[in-house]
Motif scaffolding. Structure first.
Motif, PDB file in Angstrom:
ATOM      1  N   PRO A  56      14.974  19.481  23.748  1.00 50.60           N
ATOM      2  CA  PRO A  56      14.350  20.671  23.154  1.00 50.60           C
ATOM      3  C   PRO A  56      15.169  21.852  22.857  1.00 50.60           C
ATOM      4  O   PRO A  56      14.652  22.703  22.056  1.00 50.60           O
ATOM      5  CB  PRO A  56      13.118  20.984  24.069  1.00 50.60           C
ATOM      6  CG  PRO A  56      13.459  20.336  25.415  1.00 50.60           C
ATOM      7  CD  PRO A  56      14.255  19.322  25.056  1.00 50.60           C
ATOM      8  N   SER A  57      16.286  21.905  23.909  1.00 53.30           N
ATOM      9  CA  SER A  57      17.021  23.233  23.584  1.00 53.30           C
ATOM     10  C   SER A  57      18.706  22.335  23.807  1.00 53.30           C
ATOM     11  O   SER A  57      18.882  21.703  24.256  1.00 53.30           O
ATOM     12  CB  SER A  57      16.801  24.080  24.383  1.00 53.30           C
ATOM     13  OG  SER A  57      16.878  23.649  25.839  1.00 53.30           O
ATOM     14  N   ASP A  58      19.700  23.517  23.304  1.00 59.02           N
ATOM     15  CA  ASP A  58      20.962  23.629  23.393  1.00 59.02           C
ATOM     16  C   ASP A  58      21.363  23.401  25.001  1.00 59.02           C
ATOM     17  O   ASP A  58      22.156  22.498  25.490  1.00 59.02           O
ATOM     18  CB  ASP A  58      21.873  24.669  23.081  1.00 59.02           C
ATOM     19  CG  ASP A  58      21.802  24.407  21.436  1.00 59.02           C
ATOM     20  OD1 ASP A  58      21.426  23.582  20.813  1.00 59.02           O
ATOM     21  OD2 ASP A  58      22.104  25.499  20.931  1.00 59.02           O
ATOM     22  N   PHE A  59      20.456  24.097  25.983  1.00 60.83           N
ATOM     23  CA  PHE A  59      20.665  24.280  27.249  1.00 60.83           C
ATOM     24  C   PHE A  59      20.463  22.775  27.891  1.00 60.83           C
ATOM     25  O   PHE A  59      21.311  22.243  28.782  1.00 60.83           O
ATOM     26  CB  PHE A  59      19.959  25.323  27.957  1.00 60.83           C
ATOM     27  CG  PHE A  59      20.114  25.450  29.473  1.00 60.83           C
ATOM     28  CD1 PHE A  59      21.353  26.013  30.156  1.00 60.83           C
ATOM     29  CD2 PHE A  59      19.157  25.202  30.301  1.00 60.83           C
ATOM     30  CE1 PHE A  59      21.232  26.167  31.411  1.00 60.83           C
ATOM     31  CE2 PHE A  59      19.174  25.002  31.542  1.00 60.83           C
ATOM     32  CZ  PHE A  59      20.329  25.689  32.148  1.00 60.83           C
ATOM     33  N   THR A  60      19.390  22.264  27.413  1.00 55.20           N
ATOM     34  CA  THR A  60      18.838  20.946  28.048  1.00 55.20           C
ATOM     35  C   THR A  60      20.181  19.982  27.657  1.00 55.20           C
ATOM     36  O   THR A  60      20.163  18.997  28.449  1.00 55.20           O
ATOM     37  CB  THR A  60      17.409  20.413  27.561  1.00 55.20           C
ATOM     38  OG1 THR A  60      16.690  21.818  27.904  1.00 55.20           O
ATOM     39  CG2 THR A  60      17.026  19.464  28.453  1.00 55.20           C
ATOM     40  N   VAL A  61      20.473  19.964  26.456  1.00 57.57           N
ATOM     41  CA  VAL A  61      21.515  19.185  25.997  1.00 57.57           C
ATOM     42  C   VAL A  61      22.789  19.217  27.006  1.00 57.57           C
ATOM     43  O   VAL A  61      23.317  17.964  27.309  1.00 57.57           O
ATOM     44  CB  VAL A  61      21.681  19.290  24.568  1.00 57.57           C
ATOM     45  CG1 VAL A  61      22.912  18.445  24.154  1.00 57.57           C
ATOM     46  CG2 VAL A  61      20.809  18.679  23.566  1.00 57.57           C
ATOM     47  N   LYS A  62      23.065  20.425  27.388  1.00 56.47           N
ATOM     48  CA  LYS A  62      24.154  20.503  28.105  1.00 56.47           C
ATOM     49  C   LYS A  62      23.994  19.885  29.576  1.00 56.47           C
ATOM     50  O   LYS A  62      25.016  19.406  30.015  1.00 56.47           O
ATOM     51  CB  LYS A  62      24.579  21.954  28.168  1.00 56.47           C
ATOM     52  CG  LYS A  62      25.265  22.477  26.932  1.00 56.47           C
ATOM     53  CD  LYS A  62      25.912  23.707  26.972  1.00 56.47           C
ATOM     54  CE  LYS A  62      26.497  24.404  25.512  1.00 56.47           C
ATOM     55  NZ  LYS A  62      26.491  23.628  24.673  1.00 56.47           N
ATOM     56  N   GLN A  63      22.683  20.057  29.969  1.00 53.10           N
ATOM     57  CA  GLN A  63      22.644  19.586  31.234  1.00 53.10           C
ATOM     58  C   GLN A  63      22.729  17.990  31.404  1.00 53.10           C
ATOM     59  O   GLN A  63      22.960  17.321  32.341  1.00 53.10           O
ATOM     60  CB  GLN A  63      21.090  20.005  31.784  1.00 53.10           C
ATOM     61  CG  GLN A  63      20.975  21.412  32.047  1.00 53.10           C
ATOM     62  CD  GLN A  63      19.497  21.890  32.507  1.00 53.10           C
ATOM     63  OE1 GLN A  63      18.567  21.480  31.910  1.00 53.10           O
ATOM     64  NE2 GLN A  63      19.294  22.363  33.835  1.00 53.10           N
ATOM     65  N   ILE A  64      22.127  17.386  30.076  1.00 60.30           N
ATOM     66  CA  ILE A  64      22.120  15.974  30.072  1.00 60.30           C
ATOM     67  C   ILE A  64      23.466  15.295  30.084  1.00 60.30           C
ATOM     68  O   ILE A  64      23.901  14.369  30.583  1.00 60.30           O
ATOM     69  CB  ILE A  64      21.259  15.550  29.116  1.00 60.30           C
ATOM     70  CG1 ILE A  64      19.776  16.044  29.284  1.00 60.30           C
ATOM     71  CG2 ILE A  64      21.253  13.971  28.824  1.00 60.30           C
ATOM     72  CD1 ILE A  64      18.691  15.700  28.337  1.00 60.30           C
ATOM     73  N   ILE A  65      24.384  16.294  29.293  1.00 65.27           N
ATOM     74  CA  ILE A  65      25.735  15.692  29.209  1.00 65.27           C
ATOM     75  C   ILE A  65      26.361  15.875  30.480  1.00 65.27           C
ATOM     76  O   ILE A  65      27.189  15.064  30.785  1.00 65.27           O
ATOM     77  CB  ILE A  65      26.516  16.682  27.847  1.00 65.27           C
ATOM     78  CG1 ILE A  65      26.129  16.346  26.507  1.00 65.27           C
ATOM     79  CG2 ILE A  65      28.101  16.381  28.218  1.00 65.27           C
ATOM     80  CD1 ILE A  65      26.541  17.300  25.558  1.00 65.27           C
ATOM     81  N   ASP A  66      26.108  16.902  31.248  1.00 69.87           N
ATOM     82  CA  ASP A  66      26.771  16.991  32.578  1.00 69.87           C
ATOM     83  C   ASP A  66      26.293  15.708  33.425  1.00 69.87           C
ATOM     84  O   ASP A  66      26.923  15.159  34.250  1.00 69.87           O
ATOM     85  CB  ASP A  66      26.213  18.208  33.320  1.00 69.87           C
ATOM     86  CG  ASP A  66      27.051  19.629  32.841  1.00 69.87           C
ATOM     87  OD1 ASP A  66      28.058  19.319  32.458  1.00 69.87           O
ATOM     88  OD2 ASP A  66      26.569  20.675  33.118  1.00 69.87           O
ATOM     89  N   ILE A  67      24.924  15.339  33.451  1.00 65.84           N
ATOM     90  CA  ILE A  67      24.564  14.068  34.052  1.00 65.84           C
ATOM     91  C   ILE A  67      25.298  13.041  33.617  1.00 65.84           C
ATOM     92  O   ILE A  67      25.772  12.221  34.570  1.00 65.84           O
ATOM     93  CB  ILE A  67      23.109  13.923  33.799  1.00 65.84           C
ATOM     94  CG1 ILE A  67      22.271  15.439  34.676  1.00 65.84           C
ATOM     95  CG2 ILE A  67      22.488  12.472  34.434  1.00 65.84           C
ATOM     96  CD1 ILE A  67      20.781  15.092  34.139  1.00 65.84           C
ATOM     97  N   ILE A  68      25.387  12.553  32.557  1.00 62.80           N
ATOM     98  CA  ILE A  68      26.058  11.563  31.867  1.00 62.80           C
ATOM     99  C   ILE A  68      27.552  11.531  32.198  1.00 62.80           C
ATOM    100  O   ILE A  68      28.007  10.580  32.810  1.00 62.80           O
ATOM    101  CB  ILE A  68      26.035  11.451  30.282  1.00 62.80           C
ATOM    102  CG1 ILE A  68      24.730  11.335  29.848  1.00 62.80           C
ATOM    103  CG2 ILE A  68      27.261  10.484  29.798  1.00 62.80           C
ATOM    104  CD1 ILE A  68      24.464  11.276  28.505  1.00 62.80           C
ATOM    105  N   GLN A  69      28.248  12.746  32.155  1.00 60.22           N
ATOM    106  CA  GLN A  69      29.566  12.968  32.848  1.00 60.22           C
ATOM    107  C   GLN A  69      29.751  12.479  34.236  1.00 60.22           C
ATOM    108  O   GLN A  69      30.598  11.827  34.688  1.00 60.22           O
ATOM    109  CB  GLN A  69      30.203  14.340  32.512  1.00 60.22           C
ATOM    110  CG  GLN A  69      30.586  14.331  31.036  1.00 60.22           C
ATOM    111  CD  GLN A  69      31.034  15.443  30.568  1.00 60.22           C
ATOM    112  OE1 GLN A  69      30.930  16.496  31.179  1.00 60.22           O
ATOM    113  NE2 GLN A  69      31.452  15.562  29.089  1.00 60.22           N
TER     114      GLN A  69
END
Length: 165
Positions: A56-69
């Motif tokens: 839903p937001s850029d912030f959430t996308v960044k959190q998910i990228i951190d999880i994947i990384q």
């Protein structure tokens, strides 16, 4: 005269490890209290070698990228092996970001590696072969210097050194 020794510089990714990291990240996304009910999702396309995040937001996308990384790091996959694109608007007021899994060495990167090795003025021969670079020379010590030099450089992708003979 002794035969030249050689090694190949390649950029390979273990897709099974990426698939495992994707599975772990998806599981964490469903369980984490701050991301659980956001409607976020992660998709892995093995054929196209892409990871798509919808949130839903850029912030959430960044959190998910951190999880994947973090999952990739735990599985010893270099995070440089995924090139993240720009955040785009998606349907339903969501945003999407696509990460492309980088495999192989493209022509431009191979030419840059070749140029950098030649600038070191070491007595080696560099050959560009499709998606890899072969370095050969008469002395093993010189080849080890080349490997050490390349490890210090950043070409925007992980490099591995294989077929050392």
């Amino acid at each position: 005269m002794a035969k030249d020794s050689s090694f190949d510089v390649v950029s390979q990714v273990d897709m099974q490890e990426i698939d495992n990291a994707y599975g772990q990240a998806t599981k964490e996304l469903k369980q984490r209290y701050d991301l659980k009910d956001t409607g976020s999702k992660i998709d892995l396309d093995k054929r196209a070698k892409t990871i798509t995040i919808t949130a839903p937001s850029d912030f959430t996308v960044k959190q998910i990228i951190d999880i994947i990384q973090s999952k990739l790091i735990k599985r010893k996959v270099d995070i440089k092996s995924i090139s993240w694109g720009k955040v785009e608007n998606a349907a339903g007021g969501n945003v999407r970001q696509v990460g492309t899994i980088i495999e192989g060495i493209d022509r431009d990167t191979a030419a840059k590696i070749n140029k950098d090795i030649k600038a070191q003025k070491l007595k080696v021969k560099v050959t560009i072969e499709e998606d890899k670079v072969r370095v050969s020379g008469p002395k093993i010590d010189v080849l080890q210097e080349v490997i050490a030099f390349l490890k210090e450089q950043d070409y925007g992708r992980p490099l591995q050194f294989v077929n050392y003979r």
